[in-house]
Design a protein around this motif. Structure first.
Motif, PDB file in Angstrom:
ATOM      1  N   ASP A 199      33.007  34.636  36.512  1.00 50.29           N
ATOM      2  CA  ASP A 199      32.665  34.300  37.794  1.00 50.29           C
ATOM      3  C   ASP A 199      33.654  35.170  38.616  1.00 50.29           C
ATOM      4  O   ASP A 199      34.417  34.182  40.040  1.00 50.29           O
ATOM      5  CB  ASP A 199      32.415  32.852  37.900  1.00 50.29           C
ATOM      6  CG  ASP A 199      31.934  32.727  38.817  1.00 50.29           C
ATOM      7  OD1 ASP A 199      30.616  33.496  39.845  1.00 50.29           O
ATOM      8  OD2 ASP A 199      30.572  31.500  38.994  1.00 50.29           O
ATOM      9  N   LEU A 200      32.839  35.871  39.399  1.00 52.28           N
ATOM     10  CA  LEU A 200      33.168  37.088  40.412  1.00 52.28           C
ATOM     11  C   LEU A 200      32.643  36.278  41.768  1.00 52.28           C
ATOM     12  O   LEU A 200      34.026  35.987  43.040  1.00 52.28           O
ATOM     13  CB  LEU A 200      32.904  38.041  40.316  1.00 52.28           C
ATOM     14  CG  LEU A 200      33.514  38.870  39.210  1.00 52.28           C
ATOM     15  CD1 LEU A 200      33.530  40.552  39.300  1.00 52.28           C
ATOM     16  CD2 LEU A 200      34.892  39.126  39.407  1.00 52.28           C
ATOM     17  N   THR A 201      32.332  35.471  41.737  1.00 47.82           N
ATOM     18  CA  THR A 201      31.579  35.294  43.057  1.00 47.82           C
ATOM     19  C   THR A 201      32.421  33.833  43.523  1.00 47.82           C
ATOM     20  O   THR A 201      33.422  33.247  44.529  1.00 47.82           O
ATOM     21  CB  THR A 201      30.384  34.270  43.260  1.00 47.82           C
ATOM     22  OG1 THR A 201      29.363  35.247  42.813  1.00 47.82           O
ATOM     23  CG2 THR A 201      30.113  33.595  44.276  1.00 47.82           C
ATOM     24  N   LYS A 202      32.889  33.758  42.023  1.00 46.83           N
ATOM     25  CA  LYS A 202      34.426  31.719  42.814  1.00 46.83           C
ATOM     26  C   LYS A 202      35.816  32.911  42.574  1.00 46.83           C
ATOM     27  O   LYS A 202      36.539  32.005  44.036  1.00 46.83           O
ATOM     28  CB  LYS A 202      34.178  30.797  41.117  1.00 46.83           C
ATOM     29  CG  LYS A 202      33.396  30.205  40.672  1.00 46.83           C
ATOM     30  CD  LYS A 202      33.316  29.366  40.023  1.00 46.83           C
ATOM     31  CE  LYS A 202      31.940  27.990  39.267  1.00 46.83           C
ATOM     32  NZ  LYS A 202      31.161  28.952  38.685  1.00 46.83           N
ATOM     33  N   TYR A 203      35.764  33.868  42.314  1.00 54.36           N
ATOM     34  CA  TYR A 203      37.261  34.556  42.423  1.00 54.36           C
ATOM     35  C   TYR A 203      37.084  34.995  43.839  1.00 54.36           C
ATOM     36  O   TYR A 203      38.202  34.527  44.514  1.00 54.36           O
ATOM     37  CB  TYR A 203      37.518  35.209  42.374  1.00 54.36           C
ATOM     38  CG  TYR A 203      38.040  35.065  40.396  1.00 54.36           C
ATOM     39  CD1 TYR A 203      39.410  34.869  40.111  1.00 54.36           C
ATOM     40  CD2 TYR A 203      37.744  34.421  38.925  1.00 54.36           C
ATOM     41  CE1 TYR A 203      40.556  34.566  38.941  1.00 54.36           C
ATOM     42  CE2 TYR A 203      37.992  33.974  37.935  1.00 54.36           C
ATOM     43  CZ  TYR A 203      38.975  34.192  37.428  1.00 54.36           C
ATOM     44  OH  TYR A 203      39.654  33.019  37.172  1.00 54.36           O
ATOM     45  N   LYS A 204      36.102  35.352  43.898  1.00 58.06           N
ATOM     46  CA  LYS A 204      36.084  36.097  45.648  1.00 58.06           C
ATOM     47  C   LYS A 204      35.622  34.756  46.856  1.00 58.06           C
ATOM     48  O   LYS A 204      36.757  34.822  47.883  1.00 58.06           O
ATOM     49  CB  LYS A 204      34.572  36.737  46.214  1.00 58.06           C
ATOM     50  CG  LYS A 204      34.970  38.046  45.587  1.00 58.06           C
ATOM     51  CD  LYS A 204      33.347  38.372  45.454  1.00 58.06           C
ATOM     52  CE  LYS A 204      32.688  40.181  44.870  1.00 58.06           C
ATOM     53  NZ  LYS A 204      31.790  40.327  44.453  1.00 58.06           N
ATOM     54  N   GLU A 205      35.918  33.765  46.172  1.00 60.91           N
ATOM     55  CA  GLU A 205      35.551  32.284  47.356  1.00 60.91           C
ATOM     56  C   GLU A 205      37.071  32.154  47.209  1.00 60.91           C
ATOM     57  O   GLU A 205      37.325  31.779  48.396  1.00 60.91           O
ATOM     58  CB  GLU A 205      34.932  31.686  46.837  1.00 60.91           C
ATOM     59  CG  GLU A 205      32.722  31.503  47.400  1.00 60.91           C
ATOM     60  CD  GLU A 205      31.990  30.094  46.797  1.00 60.91           C
ATOM     61  OE1 GLU A 205      32.410  29.131  47.205  1.00 60.91           O
ATOM     62  OE2 GLU A 205      30.949  30.328  45.897  1.00 60.91           O
ATOM     63  N   VAL A 206      37.925  31.820  46.501  1.00 61.65           N
ATOM     64  CA  VAL A 206      39.028  30.809  46.152  1.00 61.65           C
ATOM     65  C   VAL A 206      40.280  31.946  46.896  1.00 61.65           C
ATOM     66  O   VAL A 206      40.546  31.989  47.621  1.00 61.65           O
ATOM     67  CB  VAL A 206      39.523  30.856  45.065  1.00 61.65           C
ATOM     68  CG1 VAL A 206      41.228  31.121  45.384  1.00 61.65           C
ATOM     69  CG2 VAL A 206      38.622  29.893  44.297  1.00 61.65           C
ATOM     70  N   GLY A 207      39.634  33.374  46.552  1.00 63.57           N
ATOM     71  CA  GLY A 207      40.446  34.405  47.302  1.00 63.57           C
ATOM     72  C   GLY A 207      40.338  34.590  49.124  1.00 63.57           C
ATOM     73  O   GLY A 207      41.797  34.705  50.086  1.00 63.57           O
ATOM     74  N   GLU A 208      39.191  34.653  49.743  1.00 69.87           N
ATOM     75  CA  GLU A 208      39.339  34.319  50.445  1.00 69.87           C
ATOM     76  C   GLU A 208      39.533  33.211  50.939  1.00 69.87           C
ATOM     77  O   GLU A 208      40.283  33.471  52.870  1.00 69.87           O
ATOM     78  CB  GLU A 208      37.332  34.663  51.335  1.00 69.87           C
ATOM     79  CG  GLU A 208      36.787  35.521  50.939  1.00 69.87           C
ATOM     80  CD  GLU A 208      37.957  36.803  51.554  1.00 69.87           C
ATOM     81  OE1 GLU A 208      38.084  36.824  52.611  1.00 69.87           O
ATOM     82  OE2 GLU A 208      37.520  38.346  50.810  1.00 69.87           O
ATOM     83  N   HIS A 209      40.131  32.158  50.739  1.00 69.62           N
ATOM     84  CA  HIS A 209      40.440  30.992  50.717  1.00 69.62           C
ATOM     85  C   HIS A 209      41.914  30.865  50.957  1.00 69.62           C
ATOM     86  O   HIS A 209      42.371  30.650  52.039  1.00 69.62           O
ATOM     87  CB  HIS A 209      40.112  29.825  49.988  1.00 69.62           C
ATOM     88  CG  HIS A 209      40.602  28.481  50.249  1.00 69.62           C
ATOM     89  ND1 HIS A 209      40.386  27.574  51.001  1.00 69.62           N
ATOM     90  CD2 HIS A 209      41.084  27.983  49.576  1.00 69.62           C
ATOM     91  CE1 HIS A 209      41.592  26.892  51.385  1.00 69.62           C
ATOM     92  NE2 HIS A 209      42.054  26.680  50.539  1.00 69.62           N
ATOM     93  N   ILE A 210      42.528  31.156  50.041  1.00 72.96           N
ATOM     94  CA  ILE A 210      43.857  31.763  50.220  1.00 72.96           C
ATOM     95  C   ILE A 210      44.526  32.416  51.431  1.00 72.96           C
ATOM     96  O   ILE A 210      45.391  32.302  51.682  1.00 72.96           O
ATOM     97  CB  ILE A 210      44.317  32.260  48.759  1.00 72.96           C
ATOM     98  CG1 ILE A 210      44.031  31.086  47.504  1.00 72.96           C
ATOM     99  CG2 ILE A 210      45.597  32.696  48.676  1.00 72.96           C
ATOM    100  CD1 ILE A 210      44.074  32.412  45.657  1.00 72.96           C
TER     101      ILE A 210
END
Length: 140
Positions: free
Chosen positions: A100-111
């Motif tokens: 789920d790249l959407t989740k990775y993108k959200e977490v990545g931006e958060h980090i």
């Protein structure tokens, strides 16, 4: 909702990683939109080369362009004895979700946001132009 924290396995995988990156991951997990674990910390040259062979001399898709010998990964220890990169994995219902790249993108931006707030300069593989590596974070 209580703050999240890294699991014991993640803490173990942070052994030998630069303290700034360790602090960032411990802080970022607290309010992360999704639970994540540390899937990779410090790597040996041999292990890095094994990953490099994937999609080349071994089955699977290419996951790195760094062979660990001629070109070293930031996962490998530097002259100061520390690794400068970590990979994460998103957890959904107690299982790793690599898809789920959407989740990775959200977490990545958060980090990245937490890093900026902490004054820590990082590069996230999800922002790379050519070879996207959404689970990857490294100090710069």
């Amino acid at each position: 909702m209580a703050d999240k924290e890294l699991n014991p396995s993640s803490i173990t995988k942070l052994y030998g990683v630069h303290p700034k990156l360790v602090s960032l991951m411990k802080e970022a997990i607290k309010q992360s939109p999704y639970m994540f674990i540390i899937s990779q910390g410090v790597r040996t040259a041999e292990y890095q080369n094994d990953l490099y062979q994937q999609g080349r001399t071994k089955p699977g898709k290419i996951v790195t362009n760094v062979d660990g010998y001629n070109r070293k990964s930031n996962h490998q220890v530097k002259a100061d004895g520390l690794g400068y990169a970590v990979d994460i994995a998103i957890m959904v219902d107690g299982k790793v979700d690599w898809d789920d790249l959407t989740k990775y993108k959200e977490v990545g931006e958060h980090i990245c946001k937490v890093a900026q707030e902490m004054g820590i300069s990082i590069s996230w593989g999800g922002r790379w132009k050519k070879f996207k590596d959404y689970p990857h974070f490294q100090l710069i």
